[in-house]
Scaffold this motif. Structure first.
Motif, PDB file in Angstrom:
ATOM      1  N   LEU A  70      22.671  16.389 -33.537  1.00 57.81           N
ATOM      2  CA  LEU A  70      21.634  17.266 -33.004  1.00 57.81           C
ATOM      3  C   LEU A  70      20.781  16.482 -32.016  1.00 57.81           C
ATOM      4  O   LEU A  70      20.328  15.381 -32.322  1.00 57.81           O
ATOM      5  N   VAL A  71      20.550  17.062 -30.856  1.00 57.60           N
ATOM      6  CA  VAL A  71      19.684  16.416 -29.871  1.00 57.60           C
ATOM      7  C   VAL A  71      18.242  16.639 -30.298  1.00 57.60           C
ATOM      8  O   VAL A  71      17.833  17.754 -30.615  1.00 57.60           O
ATOM      9  N   SER A  72      17.473  15.571 -30.318  1.00 62.78           N
ATOM     10  CA  SER A  72      16.085  15.649 -30.750  1.00 62.78           C
ATOM     11  C   SER A  72      15.239  16.416 -29.742  1.00 62.78           C
ATOM     12  O   SER A  72      15.465  16.340 -28.537  1.00 62.78           O
ATOM     13  N   ASP A  73      14.252  17.129 -30.263  1.00 59.52           N
ATOM     14  CA  ASP A  73      13.302  17.800 -29.376  1.00 59.52           C
ATOM     15  C   ASP A  73      12.033  16.974 -29.214  1.00 59.52           C
ATOM     16  O   ASP A  73      11.086  17.389 -28.553  1.00 59.52           O
ATOM     17  N   GLU A 130      12.036   8.036 -33.714  1.00 59.43           N
ATOM     18  CA  GLU A 130      11.238   8.371 -32.530  1.00 59.43           C
ATOM     19  C   GLU A 130       9.945   7.581 -32.411  1.00 59.43           C
ATOM     20  O   GLU A 130       9.172   7.808 -31.487  1.00 59.43           O
ATOM     21  N   GLN A 131       9.690   6.674 -33.328  1.00 57.72           N
ATOM     22  CA  GLN A 131       8.467   5.886 -33.220  1.00 57.72           C
ATOM     23  C   GLN A 131       8.567   4.946 -32.035  1.00 57.72           C
ATOM     24  O   GLN A 131       9.582   4.266 -31.850  1.00 57.72           O
ATOM     25  N   LEU A 173      26.657   0.207 -27.560  1.00 54.96           N
ATOM     26  CA  LEU A 173      25.974   1.253 -26.798  1.00 54.96           C
ATOM     27  C   LEU A 173      24.690   1.653 -27.516  1.00 54.96           C
ATOM     28  O   LEU A 173      24.550   1.448 -28.713  1.00 54.96           O
ATOM     29  N   SER A 174      23.768   2.273 -26.776  1.00 52.14           N
ATOM     30  CA  SER A 174      22.524   2.759 -27.361  1.00 52.14           C
ATOM     31  C   SER A 174      22.404   4.260 -27.160  1.00 52.14           C
ATOM     32  O   SER A 174      22.579   4.759 -26.058  1.00 52.14           O
ATOM     33  N   ALA A 175      22.096   4.971 -28.242  1.00 51.89           N
ATOM     34  CA  ALA A 175      21.784   6.405 -28.158  1.00 51.89           C
ATOM     35  C   ALA A 175      20.290   6.616 -28.332  1.00 51.89           C
ATOM     36  O   ALA A 175      19.824   7.747 -28.365  1.00 51.89           O
ATOM     37  N   VAL A 176      19.544   5.545 -28.440  1.00 53.59           N
ATOM     38  CA  VAL A 176      18.094   5.528 -28.664  1.00 53.59           C
ATOM     39  C   VAL A 176      17.700   6.553 -29.714  1.00 53.59           C
ATOM     40  O   VAL A 176      18.358   6.712 -30.734  1.00 53.59           O
ATOM     41  N   GLN A 177      16.622   7.267 -29.477  1.00 55.30           N
ATOM     42  CA  GLN A 177      16.117   8.240 -30.436  1.00 55.30           C
ATOM     43  C   GLN A 177      16.571   9.658 -30.105  1.00 55.30           C
ATOM     44  O   GLN A 177      16.116  10.616 -30.690  1.00 55.30           O
ATOM     45  N   LEU A 178      17.505   9.799 -29.186  1.00 52.93           N
ATOM     46  CA  LEU A 178      17.877  11.118 -28.673  1.00 52.93           C
ATOM     47  C   LEU A 178      18.719  11.945 -29.619  1.00 52.93           C
ATOM     48  O   LEU A 178      18.658  13.170 -29.590  1.00 52.93           O
TER      49      LEU A 178
END
Length: 162
Positions: free
Chosen positions: A132-135, A59-60, A121-126
């Protein structure tokens, strides 16, 4: 109907350096030997013809010193015309995609199964490990989140209709 397992590249030998999409030599060798063999077996076992390579980041935020050039160079990097090191992502979405392109390009050069489409594909930081989906509450340097997931599936054209 059994789903093919995902190949998770997240241990120490598959680490990306922070804000980088370049493969270490060990990473590339493992991809082009052990992983490509595992992938070929899954493609044949499940009669699959598509490989999805999903790049993840932590997430940085990225402090871009230059504008992104992914619009201009992503296709060339995927085909090997440009080195992945030339890609400049301006955000985590671009970094996740650049990582996926890096792995996809290495797999393309080593995979001997014919007629397979490799899609970066990109899932980025999600998405955190464990689906688990990041909060968004953990913007720290997290090497476990800088990973690749590889999925195999059949394309719509390969699906037989009764």
């Amino acid at each position: 109907d059994d789903w093919p397992p995902m190949i998770m590249l997240h241990s120490d030998e598959f680490r990306f350096v922070r804000n980088s999409a370049e493969l270490s030599e060990d990473f590339r060798v493992r991809l082009q030997t052990d992983i490509v063999d595992e992938l070929a077996n899954l493609l044949l076992e499940y009669n699959a013809d598509v490989v999805e390579v999903v790049g993840h980041t932590d997430e940085q935020g990225i402090t871009a010193t230059r504008e992104s050039n992914l619009d201009e160079l992503a296709l060339g990097a995927m085909s090997g015309t440009y080195p992945v090191s030339d890609l400049i992502p301006a955000d985590n979405a671009g970094l996740g995609l650049a990582r996926a392109i890096s792995v996809a390009e290495a797999l393309t050069n080593a995979l001997s199964v014919q007629g397979v489409k490799i899609i970066p594909l990109s899932a980025v930081q999600l998405v955190k490990p464990g689906d688990l989906v990041s909060d968004g509450s953990n913007p720290t340097d997290d090497a476990d989140r800088r990973r690749i997931e590889i999925r195999v599936r059949r394309s719509e054209t390969a699906i037989e209709v009764p």
